[in-house]
Design a protein around this motif. Structure first.
Motif, PDB file in Angstrom:
ATOM      1  N   GLY A 133      -0.149  15.174  -0.732  1.00 58.68           N
ATOM      2  CA  GLY A 133      -1.421  14.581  -1.146  1.00 58.68           C
ATOM      3  C   GLY A 133      -1.938  13.535  -0.181  1.00 58.68           C
ATOM      4  O   GLY A 133      -1.171  12.876   0.521  1.00 58.68           O
ATOM      5  N   GLU A 134      -3.256  13.395  -0.171  1.00 62.53           N
ATOM      6  CA  GLU A 134      -3.893  12.425   0.729  1.00 62.53           C
ATOM      7  C   GLU A 134      -3.609  10.985   0.316  1.00 62.53           C
ATOM      8  O   GLU A 134      -3.782  10.068   1.123  1.00 62.53           O
ATOM      9  N   ASP A 135      -3.204  10.792  -0.926  1.00 62.69           N
ATOM     10  CA  ASP A 135      -2.916   9.435  -1.417  1.00 62.69           C
ATOM     11  C   ASP A 135      -1.438   9.277  -1.746  1.00 62.69           C
ATOM     12  O   ASP A 135      -1.061   8.587  -2.692  1.00 62.69           O
ATOM     13  N   GLU A 136      -0.572   9.908  -0.937  1.00 66.84           N
ATOM     14  CA  GLU A 136       0.870   9.853  -1.195  1.00 66.84           C
ATOM     15  C   GLU A 136       1.359   8.409  -1.274  1.00 66.84           C
ATOM     16  O   GLU A 136       2.142   8.035  -2.142  1.00 66.84           O
ATOM     17  N   VAL A 137       0.903   7.562  -0.359  1.00 61.87           N
ATOM     18  CA  VAL A 137       1.266   6.146  -0.384  1.00 61.87           C
ATOM     19  C   VAL A 137       0.177   5.393  -1.142  1.00 61.87           C
ATOM     20  O   VAL A 137      -0.989   5.389  -0.737  1.00 61.87           O
ATOM     21  N   LYS A 138       0.549   4.764  -2.257  1.00 59.89           N
ATOM     22  CA  LYS A 138      -0.440   4.161  -3.162  1.00 59.89           C
ATOM     23  C   LYS A 138      -0.806   2.726  -2.808  1.00 59.89           C
ATOM     24  O   LYS A 138      -1.800   2.208  -3.283  1.00 59.89           O
ATOM     25  N   GLY A 139       0.019   2.082  -2.010  1.00 61.21           N
ATOM     26  CA  GLY A 139      -0.233   0.676  -1.700  1.00 61.21           C
ATOM     27  C   GLY A 139       0.796  -0.215  -2.369  1.00 61.21           C
ATOM     28  O   GLY A 139       1.352   0.122  -3.415  1.00 61.21           O
ATOM     29  N   TYR A 140       1.051  -1.359  -1.734  1.00 63.10           N
ATOM     30  CA  TYR A 140       2.072  -2.281  -2.214  1.00 63.10           C
ATOM     31  C   TYR A 140       1.525  -3.709  -2.235  1.00 63.10           C
ATOM     32  O   TYR A 140       0.552  -4.031  -1.548  1.00 63.10           O
ATOM     33  N   LYS A 141       2.183  -4.561  -3.003  1.00 65.15           N
ATOM     34  CA  LYS A 141       1.774  -5.961  -3.059  1.00 65.15           C
ATOM     35  C   LYS A 141       1.970  -6.646  -1.708  1.00 65.15           C
ATOM     36  O   LYS A 141       1.312  -7.632  -1.402  1.00 65.15           O
TER      37      LYS A 141
END
Length: 646
Positions: free
Chosen positions: A400-408
């Protein structure tokens, strides 16, 4: 005052200066060239006392400031205030000053490495006329950098290779004069560069022993398969063009694929494993696919590509990967390359080659281009950051294009092109750090063009639109040949498998003996620590057996000496480094403590011993884990050896 006015005064000795300059020429050519262009000081005046040659002051004409109000007294105060640093092997300073303080502390041989960042070239020019630092400069005991030349890569290459890694957590940036407070912003910038380099070094040594253990397990299982397939040293000699394009899976990749398709017959295409399914959809066949991750999920990239796509492709796999990856390679040429880890090198299978200093398949691809002697390498899809829409990967990415969702912990860094900031994460920052190092180390041979047109800036690369790079670098009339590697003959393969089994048996026996030695010492240390604790409860710490304490510390030193051996590096280092490095960095804080009295020294030794109790315990545990994995995989190598002798 001008420098040449003092060339007959012993305090401003031209001979001293040229000794220093000659030493600098051997270690820092860039600084040498800059200093060589200065013949006199113009922005600073110099005051030297006729009564005391060490009473040297420097006057900044622009800011109308003296470096010292009272050079002698202030230097004495600096030396006195530096008492707590007497045991520090590693020191960092901002500002060279007049050199007197630095010369004084260099008399303490405990200071093995002294790094100095100076903001003004002319101050160096002046200070290097007074005192002879040539011996320490030539031996690299002191390293002098101009602030304008001081980069992340400069210090990153030193902190891991200058013999002082264990003391990185003792880092602090000291100043040689209050004068340098006028450069506060620059000092903050230098401090950040050093801290980033130290953190990258620590993280690059791993923070999870279970991951290391998994890689070791896979490697031991993969040895027979590696020996039966195409050696990496053969693949490395089969460059089929002068330009390599490395294809990664950042959000910007999609816009570059039409151009890549146009030139696919003219350049070497090296793609990371995750890019394969995307390239197949676009009808673009790579020459080489790099794969590094040890997790089973990586196999999906191979599963999602057809045999037709895989035919004729060289699959360069790291030797620590999961067996399912190999099961999903349906065609092409499999080459399993070792990484330069001790547990791989110790088997002596050097003819199969090593690659993979970095932490991503793209880092591996860049290193491959260097090893294969490409003159130009182009990066596309190497965003190492989120896209403007927040997506982490290119369209049609398997996960998926959003495999990495982001982190604090996400941060912002300079974006490609230098216009603004872009959001990235810690993992991508690590990957980028390895690119920066790799680009610096390969620049004498290979130019790296970052044609991603998005994402984070990669320092050291030449940023250029992909279309421009194609026009500049690629000859469209040239048609590349297909890469066809060669295997060793069956007899050679069988001999290598038998040899490996013999080595394996010997190494396993050695590992068992060494583990017993560490366990015995741990038990002795643990028992003595209990004695000390009992004495402490009874308020009789003064009755600690110091002779016995010193003997145990001596035995611990013996273990540490062994840790420097090739045997330890080969058998255990890559597994235990994640916790050994962390504990050593903490232990170093104790070792550098300055003590004034015998009681303080004894207390320091007790603290040092207690710190090594968990160190020995975890070391023995790590060694035991390595032995269990070796015992587990011994039968498989034994089976392959028996088959080779049939």
């Amino acid at each position: 005052m001008r420098a040449f006015i003092y060339n007959k005064v012993i305090s401003m000795d031209a001979t001293v200066y040229y000794n220093n300059l000659n030493a600098i020429s051997k270690n820092n050519h860039e600084l040498f060239l800059k200093l060589s262009k200065i013949t006199e000081n113009t922005n600073f005046d110099v005051s030297i006392s006729q009564d005391d040659p060490l009473k040297i002051n420097i006057y900044d004409k622009d800011s109308k400031m003296w470096m010292f109000k009272d050079p002698i007294n202030e230097t004495h105060r600096l030396i006195s205030g530096f008492e707590d640093f007497q045991k520090y092997p590693l020191l960092f300073f901002f500002g060279f000053g007049n050199g007197v303080f630095l010369k004084a502390i260099l008399s303490n041989k405990t200071h093995e490495r002294v790094y100095i960042v100076e903001p003004k070239l002319e101050i160096l020019f002046i200070a290097l006329h007074f005192l002879d630092f040539s011996e320490d400069i030539e031996s690299k005991r002191i390293r002098i950098f101009l602030a304008e030349d001081f980069t992340y890569n400069t210090i990153r290459s030193l902190v891991g290779n200058d013999g002082v890694a264990a003391y990185l957590k003792t880092y602090t940036l000291n100043s040689t004069s209050a004068y340098y407070s006028k450069y506060t912003n620059l000092m903050v910038s230098v401090n950040k560069i050093i801290i980033d380099a130290i953190l990258h070094f620590i993280k690059s040594h791993g923070n999870c022993a279970s991951d290391s253990l998994l890689g070791i397990d896979h490697f031991l299982k993969n040895i027979p398969l590696m020996l039966k397939n195409y050696p990496f040293v053969d693949v490395a000699q089969r460059k089929n063009s002068e330009v390599a394009v490395i294809v990664s899976t950042g959000p910007s990749l999609t816009k570059q694929l039409p151009l890549l398709k146009e030139i696919q017959k003219n350049v070497t295409i090296i793609c990371v494993d995750a890019s394969m399914p995307i390239l197949e959809k676009w009808g673009i066949k790579p020459d080489i696919v790099t794969s590094l991750e040890r997790i089973e999920d990586t196999a999906l990239f191979f599963e999602k590509t057809s045999k037709e796509f895989q035919d004729g492709v060289v699959f360069l796999s790291s030797a620590l990967q999961h067996e399912k990856i190999y099961q999903n390679i349906k065609g092409g040429y499999l080459t399993i390359a070792m990484r330069p880890f001790g547990y791989m090198e110790i088997f002596g299978l050097h003819g199969y080659g090593y690659i993979g200093i970095g932490m991503s398949a793209a880092n591996m691809a860049h290193e491959l281009a260097y090893i294969m002697n490409y003159s130009d390498v182009i990066l596309i899809g190497q965003d190492l950051a989120y896209g403007d829409d927040g997506l982490s990967h290119a369209k049609d990415h398997v996960y998926g294009e959003d495999e990495v969702k982001g982190y604090k912990t996400d941060t912002y860094v300079t974006k490609w092109g230098g216009n603004g900031k872009v959001k990235t994460n810690e993992v991508w920052t690590m990957f980028r750090g390895f690119f920066v190092t790799g680009i610096e180390q390969s620049k004498h041979q290979m130019t790296t063009y970052n044609c991603t047109e998005g994402g984070a800036r990669i320092e050291g690369s030449v940023e250029m639109p992909f279309e421009f790079a194609i026009t500049k670098l690629i000859d469209r009339s040239y048609k590349k040949p297909i890469i066809v590697p060669q295997k060793p003959d069956d007899s050679t393969i069988n001999d290598l498998i038998s040899y490996t089994y013999s080595q394996y048996t010997t190494l396993l026996d050695t590992a068992k003996k060494r583990k017993k030695n560490v366990e015995r010492l741990f038990l002795k240390v643990a028992a003595f620590c209990e004695e000390i604790e009992e004495l402490n409860l009874k308020h009789h710490v003064d009755k600690v057996n110091i002779k016995k304490l010193k003997k145990l510390l001596y035995e611990i030193d013996g273990i540490k000496e062994w840790q420097l051996s090739l045997e330890f590096r080969g058998l255990f280092w890559d597994l235990v480094q994640s916790f050994v490095v962390s504990q050593e960095l903490e232990i170093a804080k104790i070792s550098v403590k300055y003590t004034k009295t015998e009681a303080e020294q004894n207390a320091k030794m007790v603290e040092f011993l207690f710190a090594h109790k968990p160190w020995l315990f975890t070391l023995a545990g790590g060694m035991d884990s390595m032995i269990e994995i070796m015992k587990k995989r011994k039968k498989e190598i034994q089976k392959a050896s028996k088959q080779s002798n049939l």
